[in-house]
Each structure stands twice: as structure tokens, then as C-alpha cells.
Design an enzyme around this catalytic site. Structure first.
Site, mmCIF file in Angstrom:
data_model
loop_
_atom_site.group_PDB
_atom_site.id
_atom_site.type_symbol
_atom_site.label_atom_id
_atom_site.label_comp_id
_atom_site.label_asym_id
_atom_site.label_seq_id
_atom_site.Cartn_x
_atom_site.Cartn_y
_atom_site.Cartn_z
ATOM 1 N N ASP A 103 1.441 4.183 2.790
ATOM 2 C CA ASP A 103 0.544 4.528 2.542
ATOM 3 C C ASP A 103 0.859 6.273 1.823
ATOM 4 O O ASP A 103 1.211 5.693 0.673
ATOM 5 C CB ASP A 103 -0.496 5.311 3.237
ATOM 6 C CG ASP A 103 -2.246 6.021 2.847
ATOM 7 O OD1 ASP A 103 -1.890 5.833 1.390
ATOM 8 O OD2 ASP A 103 -3.068 6.709 3.797
ATOM 9 N N ASP A 104 1.045 6.833 1.809
ATOM 10 C CA ASP A 104 1.349 8.859 1.229
ATOM 11 C C ASP A 104 2.758 8.560 1.619
ATOM 12 O O ASP A 104 2.364 10.155 3.234
ATOM 13 C CB ASP A 104 0.952 9.294 1.099
ATOM 14 C CG ASP A 104 -0.473 9.328 -0.072
ATOM 15 O OD1 ASP A 104 -0.295 9.038 -1.420
ATOM 16 O OD2 ASP A 104 -1.319 8.636 0.625
ATOM 17 N N GLU A 108 -11.191 3.304 5.796
ATOM 18 C CA GLU A 108 -10.394 4.040 6.301
ATOM 19 C C GLU A 108 -11.525 5.586 6.565
ATOM 20 O O GLU A 108 -11.458 4.778 8.092
ATOM 21 C CB GLU A 108 -9.989 4.277 5.325
ATOM 22 C CG GLU A 108 -8.836 5.080 5.705
ATOM 23 C CD GLU A 108 -8.182 5.904 4.817
ATOM 24 O OE1 GLU A 108 -7.213 6.938 5.003
ATOM 25 O OE2 GLU A 108 -8.323 6.015 4.087
ATOM 26 N N HIS A 125 1.097 4.858 -2.811
ATOM 27 C CA HIS A 125 0.427 5.606 -3.625
ATOM 28 C C HIS A 125 1.754 6.377 -3.766
ATOM 29 O O HIS A 125 2.598 6.850 -3.612
ATOM 30 C CB HIS A 125 0.036 6.439 -2.847
ATOM 31 C CG HIS A 125 -1.766 6.058 -2.520
ATOM 32 N ND1 HIS A 125 -2.427 5.897 -3.248
ATOM 33 C CD2 HIS A 125 -2.064 6.141 -1.339
ATOM 34 C CE1 HIS A 125 -3.859 5.199 -2.545
ATOM 35 N NE2 HIS A 125 -3.332 5.132 -1.815
ATOM 36 N N HIS A 134 0.556 -1.027 0.825
ATOM 37 C CA HIS A 134 -0.117 0.255 0.338
ATOM 38 C C HIS A 134 0.679 1.113 0.019
ATOM 39 O O HIS A 134 1.363 1.972 1.423
ATOM 40 C CB HIS A 134 -1.070 0.097 1.188
ATOM 41 C CG HIS A 134 -2.276 1.792 0.813
ATOM 42 N ND1 HIS A 134 -3.702 1.260 0.706
ATOM 43 C CD2 HIS A 134 -2.217 2.138 0.931
ATOM 44 C CE1 HIS A 134 -3.995 1.532 0.295
ATOM 45 N NE2 HIS A 134 -3.364 2.865 0.591
ATOM 46 N N HIS A 161 -9.970 0.783 -2.470
ATOM 47 C CA HIS A 161 -9.807 1.007 -1.177
ATOM 48 C C HIS A 161 -11.281 0.700 0.251
ATOM 49 O O HIS A 161 -12.503 1.106 -1.122
ATOM 50 C CB HIS A 161 -9.665 2.523 -0.819
ATOM 51 C CG HIS A 161 -8.651 2.634 -0.858
ATOM 52 N ND1 HIS A 161 -7.147 2.242 -2.097
ATOM 53 C CD2 HIS A 161 -7.630 3.691 -0.992
ATOM 54 C CE1 HIS A 161 -6.432 3.061 -1.693
ATOM 55 N NE2 HIS A 161 -5.876 3.697 -0.999
#
Length: 343
Positions: A285-286, A207, A18, A16, A204
Site C-alpha cells: 500500500d504505502d 477497506e 501507491h 497494490h 478500491h
């Protein structure tokens, strides 16, 4: 006293991450200067201090602010050389954190205007991945993700494109952006196209919204993995369903706290998911916006949830098993996990 091993040396898979969000802060600032892009002051000031921007996306205003920062960062990726740099640096960061397999998630339509169109954009990304694999030795593939804030017909186009490039490094199809927008079932045809083409289904869910969004991903999109999925912890029956089907949840603890899904790292229900038998693949994630990369997620499990080294090793195994890596690669990584435990 039990020995505490270095989690950055623990072999693992990263499922995961991005695309734009994987960028190093220094790279973003350099590319912004190179292309004359004026970034939001909140972003440049935070990154200049070596911090991540203050974010909270539990309401629409907060999500808009998060998306604005993300879009600004993405606008700095304008040439094939920029793409190659991002991909290589993402791989280098992952290798530093013990990752032997990385599936990076991207919506190529977001880069198409600056890279000559949708097909050229995806080909540039895949070429960058191929070069990076050859140069660094990491296992790396691409998960193409549709944007749930766009029309479902756009997602079908993207799914067909993803299938077309399955032999070039695309391994999965996802659905990202604000879970509160658009119904999962609106994208069922796109996911059917992807599944029929042999791609993993990894939307997704769970969340920003609760367990219902995870159920929708299972029922309507036949998910093999759930991007996040952490809110499934609120429904014991759903936890059992995920465990029985061995659907991997790509849980991103630091991201969950940064976006306000949970107040503190110890509030993220890692232990509840783990003890329910739900496979997890911890993810960053980011990192650009949340300030932590892959190994830090394992540190959160250790420091805030009391995971032992044996349990951390099992988390790493789960990440590998949930990946699209070839069996030979999985076997090598799993053997490495065992070696980490006995070293």
C-alpha cells in the site's frame, strides 16, 4: 520440523503500491531538504526515529490527517529526476522482497502542476518506469487511478489518457481515496472507457467501508481486481461471488492495522478469504507511512495466520495470476514459486 523458507526469496507480483507512498523515508527527507519543503513535524519526527507516524483513518478527521501527510510527501516530488529516483528505488525495494512484477498506482493529475501538465507528468512517469525496467530487470507497469473526491468528469479525462498510453506501459485503471466519498456508480463511464481500451478495472473498495462497497465495484465498475476488498469477509455470499469470478483482492494487512480497519494483524481475515477461494495479492500500500514493504505482508500471513510455506506459495501464485503481466512473465514467476518450494 517443517522448513521455514525466506519469503523475500519467494517470487511474487506486487499489485497494490501507491506512487508517493512507495518512497523511502530517507529519500523523502532528502527531497524535502533539496526543495525547501517543510514537512509536518509528526512525519519528520517519526521518520527520524525510524518509525511510521501514528495513523487511524476510520473517521473523517483521521483520514484528513493521513491525507495531509501524504500530500506533504507528494509535494517533494518536483522534477523528472525526483520521479526517476522514486521509481527506481521502488523497484529496488520490490526486487529485494522477491517481486518480479510491480504495478505501481498513480494519479498523474496530482503531479501535473510541478511537471508541466497532465500529459508531461504521465510521460515522465512512464519514461522512468521504462528506464527502471531496462536497468534493473524487474517487470513493471503503471495503473492510473482516478480520485473519487474529484468530479467524475475528471475521471473520464484520466481514463481516456490511460487508454492512450496503454502501449506505453499503462495496464489498468483504478479509483482511490476515501471510499466514504462518492458513489462507485458515478465513475462507471470512466471505467467503461478504460475497459473498452483494454485496461484492467481495479478500484478500491472494502477497506474503510463494508462489503457493500465491494459489491458496488463489481456491479457498477465491473472490477477485475479489488483494491483491498478485505471487508468482503463479512459477507459469505460476496465471498462466494468473488471466488466464483476469481476476482483478486489486493489485501494489505499492515496498512489495514495502521489505519485502524483492524486492531491487530491477526484480526485481518486473511485465512477466511483464502479458505473461501478468493484470490489475493498481498500488497504494501504505502510503505512510507505504514512502515513495512511487500515481504513483511507474507510474514504477517505466516506469523499471525499460520500460513504454511505451501500456502504462502499459493498466495504468491495468486498475485502473479491476478497481474497484467504477459503470459511468458507469469510462467517464469510461477515456475520460480515451484522452485522456491522444493529448494
Amino acid at each position: 520440523m517443517e522448513r521455514v523458507r525466506d519469503v523475500s526469496e519467494l517470487p511474487k507480483a506486487h499489485l497494490h503500491l501507491h506512487f508517493t507512498g512507495s518512497m523511502r523515508p530517507t529519500t523523502l527527507l532528502e527531497l524535502a531538504d533539496k526543495h525547501g519543503v517543510r514537512l509536518p513535524e509528526t512525519l519528520t519526527e517519526a521518520l527520524g526515529r525510524g518509525e511510521s507516524p501514528k495513523l487511524r483513518a476510520t473517521d473523517e478527521r483521521g483520514w484528513f490527517r493521513f491525507q495531509r501527510l501524504y500530500d506533504a510527501a507528494r509535494s517533494c516530488l518536483q522534477t523528472p529526476e525526483d520521479i526517476q529516483r522514486l521509481v527506481r528505488e521502488a523497484a529496488e525495494e520490490d526486487l529485494r522482497d522477491g517481486s518480479g512484477w510491480l504495478e505501481i498506482q498513480v494519479d498523474p493529475t496530482s503531479y501535473a502542476p510541478r511537471l508541466g501538465g497532465l500529459i508531461p507528468a504521465l510521460e515522465i512517469i512512464l519514461d522512468a518506469v521504462e528506464t527502471t525496467v531496462r536497468d534493473t530487470g524487474i517487470g513493471m507497469r503503471v495503473l492510473v487511478a482516478a480520485n473519487r473526491m474529484k468530479h467524475p468528469l475528471d475521471a473520464r479525462t484520466l481514463a481516456r489518457l490511460a487508454v492512450r498510453y496503454a502501449e506505453r506501459g499503462v495496464v489498468g485503471f483504478g479509483l482511490s481515496n476515501d471510499e466514504r466519498r462518492g458513489m462507485a456508480r458515478d465513475f462507471d463511464r470512466a471505467f467503461a472507457i478504460a475497459r473498452d481500451g483494454g485496461l484492467l478495472s481495479a478500484p478500491h473498495g472494502g477497506e474503510l467501508t463494508g462489503p457493500a462497497s465491494v459489491r458496488d465495484c463489481l456491479d457498477d465498475l465491473e472490477a477485475d481486481r479489488i483494491g483491498h476488498g478485505v471487508r468482503a469477509a463479512e459477507d459469505p455470499r460476496l465471498l462466494k461471488r468473488l471466488a466464483d469470478r476469481q476476482v483478486t483482492c489486493e489485501v494489505c494487512p499492515a496498512s489495514n492495522v495502521a489505519l485502524g480497519v483492524y486492531e491487530k494483524p491477526e484480526d485481518v481475515p486473511l485465512r477466511r478469504l483464502f479458505e473461501a477461494g478468493v484470490p489475493m495479492a498481498l500488497g504494501a500500500d504505502d510503505p512510507l507511512l505504514f512502515g513495512s514493504r511487500l515481504a513483511a505482508q507474507y510474514e504477517i500471513a505466516r506469523e499471525h495466520h499460520g500460513f504454511t510455506d505451501a500456502e504462502l506459495a499459493e498466495l504468491a501464485r495468486q498475485s502473479v495470476r491476478g497481474s497484467a503481466a504477459p503470459e511468458e512473465v507469469k510462467g517464469k514467476l510461477l515456475a520460480g514459486v515451484d522452485d522456491w518450494l522444493v529448494a
